[in-house]
Design a protein around this motif. Structure first.
Motif, PDB file in Angstrom:
ATOM      1  N   TYR A  78       0.839  -1.146  -0.053  1.00  0.00           N
ATOM      2  CA  TYR A  78      -0.151  -0.009  -0.024  1.00  0.00           C
ATOM      3  C   TYR A  78       1.153   1.342   0.049  1.00  0.00           C
ATOM      4  O   TYR A  78       2.044   1.315   0.508  1.00  0.00           O
ATOM      5  CB  TYR A  78      -0.781  -0.157   1.365  1.00  0.00           C
ATOM      6  CG  TYR A  78      -2.077  -0.919   1.241  1.00  0.00           C
ATOM      7  CD1 TYR A  78      -3.388  -0.529   0.897  1.00  0.00           C
ATOM      8  CD2 TYR A  78      -1.736  -2.195   1.602  1.00  0.00           C
ATOM      9  CE1 TYR A  78      -4.309  -1.294   0.993  1.00  0.00           C
ATOM     10  CE2 TYR A  78      -2.742  -3.227   1.505  1.00  0.00           C
ATOM     11  CZ  TYR A  78      -4.272  -2.724   1.585  1.00  0.00           C
ATOM     12  OH  TYR A  78      -5.207  -3.855   1.242  1.00  0.00           O
ATOM     13  N   SER A  79       0.403   2.126  -0.736  1.00  0.00           N
ATOM     14  CA  SER A  79       1.280   3.564  -0.559  1.00  0.00           C
ATOM     15  C   SER A  79       0.762   3.938   0.906  1.00  0.00           C
ATOM     16  O   SER A  79      -0.268   3.701   1.441  1.00  0.00           O
ATOM     17  CB  SER A  79       0.819   4.454  -1.704  1.00  0.00           C
ATOM     18  OG  SER A  79      -0.671   4.773  -1.582  1.00  0.00           O
ATOM     19  N   ARG A 103       0.346   8.084   2.524  1.00  0.00           N
ATOM     20  CA  ARG A 103       0.464   9.607   2.484  1.00  0.00           C
ATOM     21  C   ARG A 103      -0.338  10.103   3.581  1.00  0.00           C
ATOM     22  O   ARG A 103      -0.873   9.543   4.395  1.00  0.00           O
ATOM     23  CB  ARG A 103       0.005  10.040   1.174  1.00  0.00           C
ATOM     24  CG  ARG A 103      -1.683   9.839   0.745  1.00  0.00           C
ATOM     25  CD  ARG A 103      -1.958  10.092  -0.492  1.00  0.00           C
ATOM     26  NE  ARG A 103      -1.924   9.335  -1.798  1.00  0.00           N
ATOM     27  CZ  ARG A 103      -1.193   9.648  -2.906  1.00  0.00           C
ATOM     28  NH1 ARG A 103      -0.485  10.776  -2.938  1.00  0.00           N
ATOM     29  NH2 ARG A 103      -0.928   8.780  -3.985  1.00  0.00           N
ATOM     30  N   VAL A 130       3.483  10.321  -2.225  1.00  0.00           N
ATOM     31  CA  VAL A 130       3.744   9.074  -1.248  1.00  0.00           C
ATOM     32  C   VAL A 130       5.170   8.911  -1.011  1.00  0.00           C
ATOM     33  O   VAL A 130       5.415   8.662   0.292  1.00  0.00           O
ATOM     34  CB  VAL A 130       3.650   7.962  -2.394  1.00  0.00           C
ATOM     35  CG1 VAL A 130       3.800   6.522  -1.747  1.00  0.00           C
ATOM     36  CG2 VAL A 130       2.115   7.793  -2.901  1.00  0.00           C
ATOM     37  N   GLY A 147      -1.157  -1.083  -3.946  1.00  0.00           N
ATOM     38  CA  GLY A 147      -0.157  -0.834  -4.872  1.00  0.00           C
ATOM     39  C   GLY A 147      -0.285  -1.981  -6.218  1.00  0.00           C
ATOM     40  O   GLY A 147      -1.252  -2.360  -6.222  1.00  0.00           O
TER      41      GLY A 147
END
Ligand SMILES: Cc1cc2nc3c(=O)[nH]c(=O)nc-3n(C[C@H](O)[C@H](O)[C@H](O)COP(=O)(O)OP(=O)(O)OC[C@H]3O[C@@H](n4cnc5c(N)ncnc54)[C@H](O)[C@@H]3O)c2cc1C
Length: 309
Positions: free
Chosen positions: A190-191, A193, A248, A294
């Protein structure tokens, strides 16, 4: 009557609850638990502490409908449009990449209104601040433990949280996942942010020609939206709201930093992009450790049925 527990009051959990209610002839007692204090998950809409009508979408911004899904999911779009939950996105978003046949929708009442719509339709009992920690098998039932309160038993448990959070669960559930499945699930990335929501006083002018903008040239900021303009709900009585999403790389680098420090860094960069922005009356900084899935999520789809106990 069969007792069903859905863990997670995000889009997947709420839709799952509504579909179970709609399409199962068998009488079910539906319960939804979420560790958060409100529904929405990554489709959360935050409100200003000064005016609950001044809101901002901190996660998902708009819903993109491809031509394939316009046909496949037509009944869902028809229903949400008929109830006014979704409206076409008509405000300009600079730098948005659109593919042929795609169209975008926004939720005028905030993206979490999609989740609230499905939860209401499901008639489920919804309990917040219930963080599931363990799932064990006891006398042919699933006994689900949470951080606080006594464990409860269910006939069916559906887990809808991001994969890394499923893999953190303890108890018999760990033995249900084979080594190969675990490896595949662990490979889902997973990103990360941050999102910063800014709430302004009524009458504040944010003088830009766009409702949203993707930024390619800043190490910290990837996306900015004047949220009420994006949702086409500008009003002289309710102040505007703005959301900033970080890149990210910035999110990953600052994942373990304090939210206050991160908020300050985002503010400094925002001042470069939008100089002279008035001070907000309130802010909300949200860390998305598991933001968007992702590229390698397909590797795990064949073992995703394990999340349906
Ligand atoms: C910054 C950002 C921008 C995005 N932009 C877009 C966009 O523009 N368009 C789009 O379509 N999608 C976008 N997405 C993705 C979209 O938000 C997600 O795909 C979608 O919301 C996932 O919903 P879900 O129900 O599957 O998961 P989630 O929304 O993550 O729901 C899972 C729920 O499980 C709960 N939970 C987790 N662990 C436990 C536990 N142990 N016990 C109890 N509850 C638990 C969580 O609190 C959460 O509410 C974005 C996401 C982010 C973060």
């Amino acid at each position: 009557m069969a007792r069903v527990l859905i863990v997670g009051a995000g889009l997947t959990g709420s839709l799952c609850a509504a579909l179970l209610r709609r399409e199962t002839a068998r009488p079910l007692h539906l319960t939804v638990w979420d560790k958060a204090g409100d529904s929405g998950g990554r489709m959360i809409t935050a409100s200003s502490p000064h005016n609950s009508q001044c809101t901002v979408d901190l996660g998902a911004q708009y819903i993109t409908c491809t031509s394939h899904h316009a046909k496949k999911h037509q009944s869902f779009y028809d229903e949400l449009l008929a109830h006014g939950v979704l409206k076409p996105l008509t405000s300009p978003i600079e730098g948005m990449v659109m593919k042929d046949g795609e169209c975008n929708f926004v939720a005028p009442q905030g993206v979490s209104s999609i989740i609230k719509h499905y939860l209401k339709e499901s008639g489920a009992d919804i309990c917040f601040r219930q963080c599931v920690t363990q799932i064990n098998l006891r006398n042919d039932k699933w006994e689900v433990s949470k951080e606080t309160g006594s464990p409860e038993q269910f006939d069916i448990v559906v887990l809808t949280m991001p994969v890394p959070q499923i893999l953190q669960l303890q108890g018999d559930i760990t033995n249900l996942i084979s080594e190969r499945q675990r490896q595949q699930l662990e490979s889902v990335s997973y990103s990360s942010r941050y999102a910063l929501g800014l709430f302004y006083e009524a009458g504040t002018k944010i003088d830009v020609p766009w409702a949203g903008q993707y930024i390619n040239s800043n190490p910290c900021i990837r996306f900015i939206s004047i949220d009420n303009k994006k949702r086409n709900i500008e009003s002289s009585e309710i102040g505007p709201s703005l959301v900033v999403h970080t890149t990210v790389p910035f999110g990953v680098t600052h994942l373990e930093h304090s939210t206050e420090d991160v908020q300050e860094l985002i503010f400094q960069q925002l001042e470069d992009i939008l100089p002279g922005l008035p001070p907000p009356v309130a802010t909300k900084c949200q860390k998305w450790r598991h933001s968007q899935v992702g590229w390698n999520w397909k590797a795990a789809t064949d073992c995703m049925n394990i999340i349906k106990l």
